[in-house]
Enzyme design. Structure first.
Site, short mmCIF file in Angstrom:
data_model
loop_
_atom_site.label_atom_id
_atom_site.label_comp_id
_atom_site.label_asym_id
_atom_site.label_seq_id
_atom_site.Cartn_x
_atom_site.Cartn_y
_atom_site.Cartn_z
CB THR A 1 103.25 -7.22 82.31
OG1 THR A 1 104.63 -7.02 81.64
CG2 THR A 1 103.06 -8.84 82.15
CD GLN B 1 110.71 0.08 74.30
OE1 GLN B 1 111.45 1.07 74.15
NE2 GLN B 1 110.87 -0.80 75.24
CB SER C 1 105.08 1.08 80.54
OG SER C 1 105.67 0.70 81.91
CB ALA C 2 105.05 5.12 84.21
CG HIS C 3 109.39 1.38 83.35
ND1 HIS C 3 110.75 0.37 83.18
CD2 HIS C 3 108.48 0.51 83.23
CE1 HIS C 3 110.27 -0.44 82.60
NE2 HIS C 3 109.01 -0.77 82.68
CB THR D 1 93.73 1.19 97.12
OG1 THR D 1 92.89 0.73 97.82
CG2 THR D 1 94.05 2.89 97.38
CB CYS E 1 121.59 -16.59 79.93
SG CYS E 1 122.27 -17.83 80.65
#
Length: 347
Positions: free
Chosen positions: A71, A143, A163-165, A201, A290
């Site tokens: 993001t 993705q 992205s790492a996660h 940092t 929602c």
């Protein structure tokens, strides 16, 4: 009650390799910007991870700039404005763009001016794959990275997000990958870390986990683990199509990620299905969300031409290499039981 996690596109379980690398990095007390031995040790951890990510993502001569996630990376690349995208893009990219690019019924985006366009390599909700990244302003590869073969060097994109996660690394760390010589306006100013592109940092622990996860993800891809995942995904879809004939598998005939099923039964609210499956012990997500008590239809499905009812009735099931056939078929049992109740009430 046992739990089964089927929401890998939201975040993948932390890999053992990433956990070990992060624990080891916790003992590096130095600041990577410091010139003493402790600082150099911390910097070495950061640079090793950068090499690991460049190798896994096929970066070649390009640059990897660490951020807090994709993001922030989207903001770094797009904050100057002037980039267009489709309504099917992820919120992190869509928020910076004028949504002008058309999407067809198969979820494919028509890019007429790549130099000023942002495009996903793979849609997080449907798994549909795109192509044609040559000279694209930004490729969102979050993705696709680690699930399908993709090399930044041959993509031709000017910039990419990872992205790492999503690959079994820690949350809160990502990267912007830039073509050699391609510059973007600095979004976070300060001490000039990350080659002056992103001050602050560095998150040494997160970066260490990211690098280890990237290396392991590439190894899994090379070893064919995601082909096995696709076999499971296809078995799930075949069973649901057989026993729930009015269900819609979004993008079934399109090229997709090997792990993603977007399923809609018109009239059966997506958030209702998510809650029912959660109570049954299965973690999935909805194509609709929602917010503040108001149901939002899937912007992705609406862009593909689905009506309001279908766009609010989709769920996403996303699996990974550790998912078993028993887990997938157990989910099918639970989902089909609720499906039959829904059909009985609707009759």
């Amino acid at each position: 009650m046992s739990r089964t996690y089927l929401d890998w596109n939201a975040t993948a379980p932390l890999r053992d390799e990433a956990r070990s690398a992060m624990i080891a990095a916790m003992d590096a007390i130095g600041n990577p910007s410091s010139v003493h031995a402790e600082g150099r040790k911390a910097l070495a951890i950061v640079e090793r991870a950068r090499v690991q990510i460049k190798a896994a993502f096929g970066v070649g001569s390009g640059d990897v700039v660490f951020t807090s996630g994709a993001t922030e990376g989207a903001g770094l690349v797009l904050n100057a404005g002037g980039v267009v995208c489709a309504a099917s893009e992820h919120d992190a990219v869509h928020a910076w763009c004028d949504a002008q690019l058309p999407v067809d019924s198969d979820g494919r985006v028509d890019v007429s001016a790549p130099d000023t366009s942002a495009l996903q390599a793979a849609n997080s909700e449907t798994g549909i794959l795109q192509n044609g990244f040559e000279t694209i302003a930004l490729c969102d590869a979050v993705q696709a990275f680690g699930k399908v073969p993709f090399a930044f060097e041959w993509s031709g994109a000017k910039a990419a997000l990872i992205s790492a996660h999503k690959i079994g690394g820690p949350k809160g760390i990502g990267a912007v990958v830039l073509q050699s010589g391609h510059e973007v306006p600095t979004l976070v100013k300060g001490g000039g870390q990350e080659q002056g592109r992103r001050s602050g940092t560095e998150n040494v622990i997160g970066i260490a986990g990211f690098g280890a996860a990237a290396e392991a993800a590439q190894r899994d891809l090379d070893n064919g683990l995601w082909q096995e995942v696709q076999i499971l995904r296809d078995a799930l879809e075949a069973r649901l199509a057989d026993e729930a004939p009015d269900s819609i598998i979004v993008g079934q005939d399109a090229s997709r990620l090997p792990n993603t099923s977007c399923i809609a039964v018109p009239g059966w609210k997506g958030e209702t299905q998510v809650m029912q499956m959660d109570l049954a012990g299965y973690a999935i997500s909805a194509g609709s969300a929602c917010s503040s008590g108001k149901v939002k239809q899937s912007r992705v499905l609406k862009a593909m031409g689905f009506d309001d009812t279908t766009a609010s009735s989709a769920i996403r099931v996303s699996i990974g290499p550790s998912t078993t056939r028993d887990e997938v078929m157990g989910f099918a049992d639970a989902w089909l039981a609720q499906y039959r109740k829904f059909k009985a009430r609707a009759a």
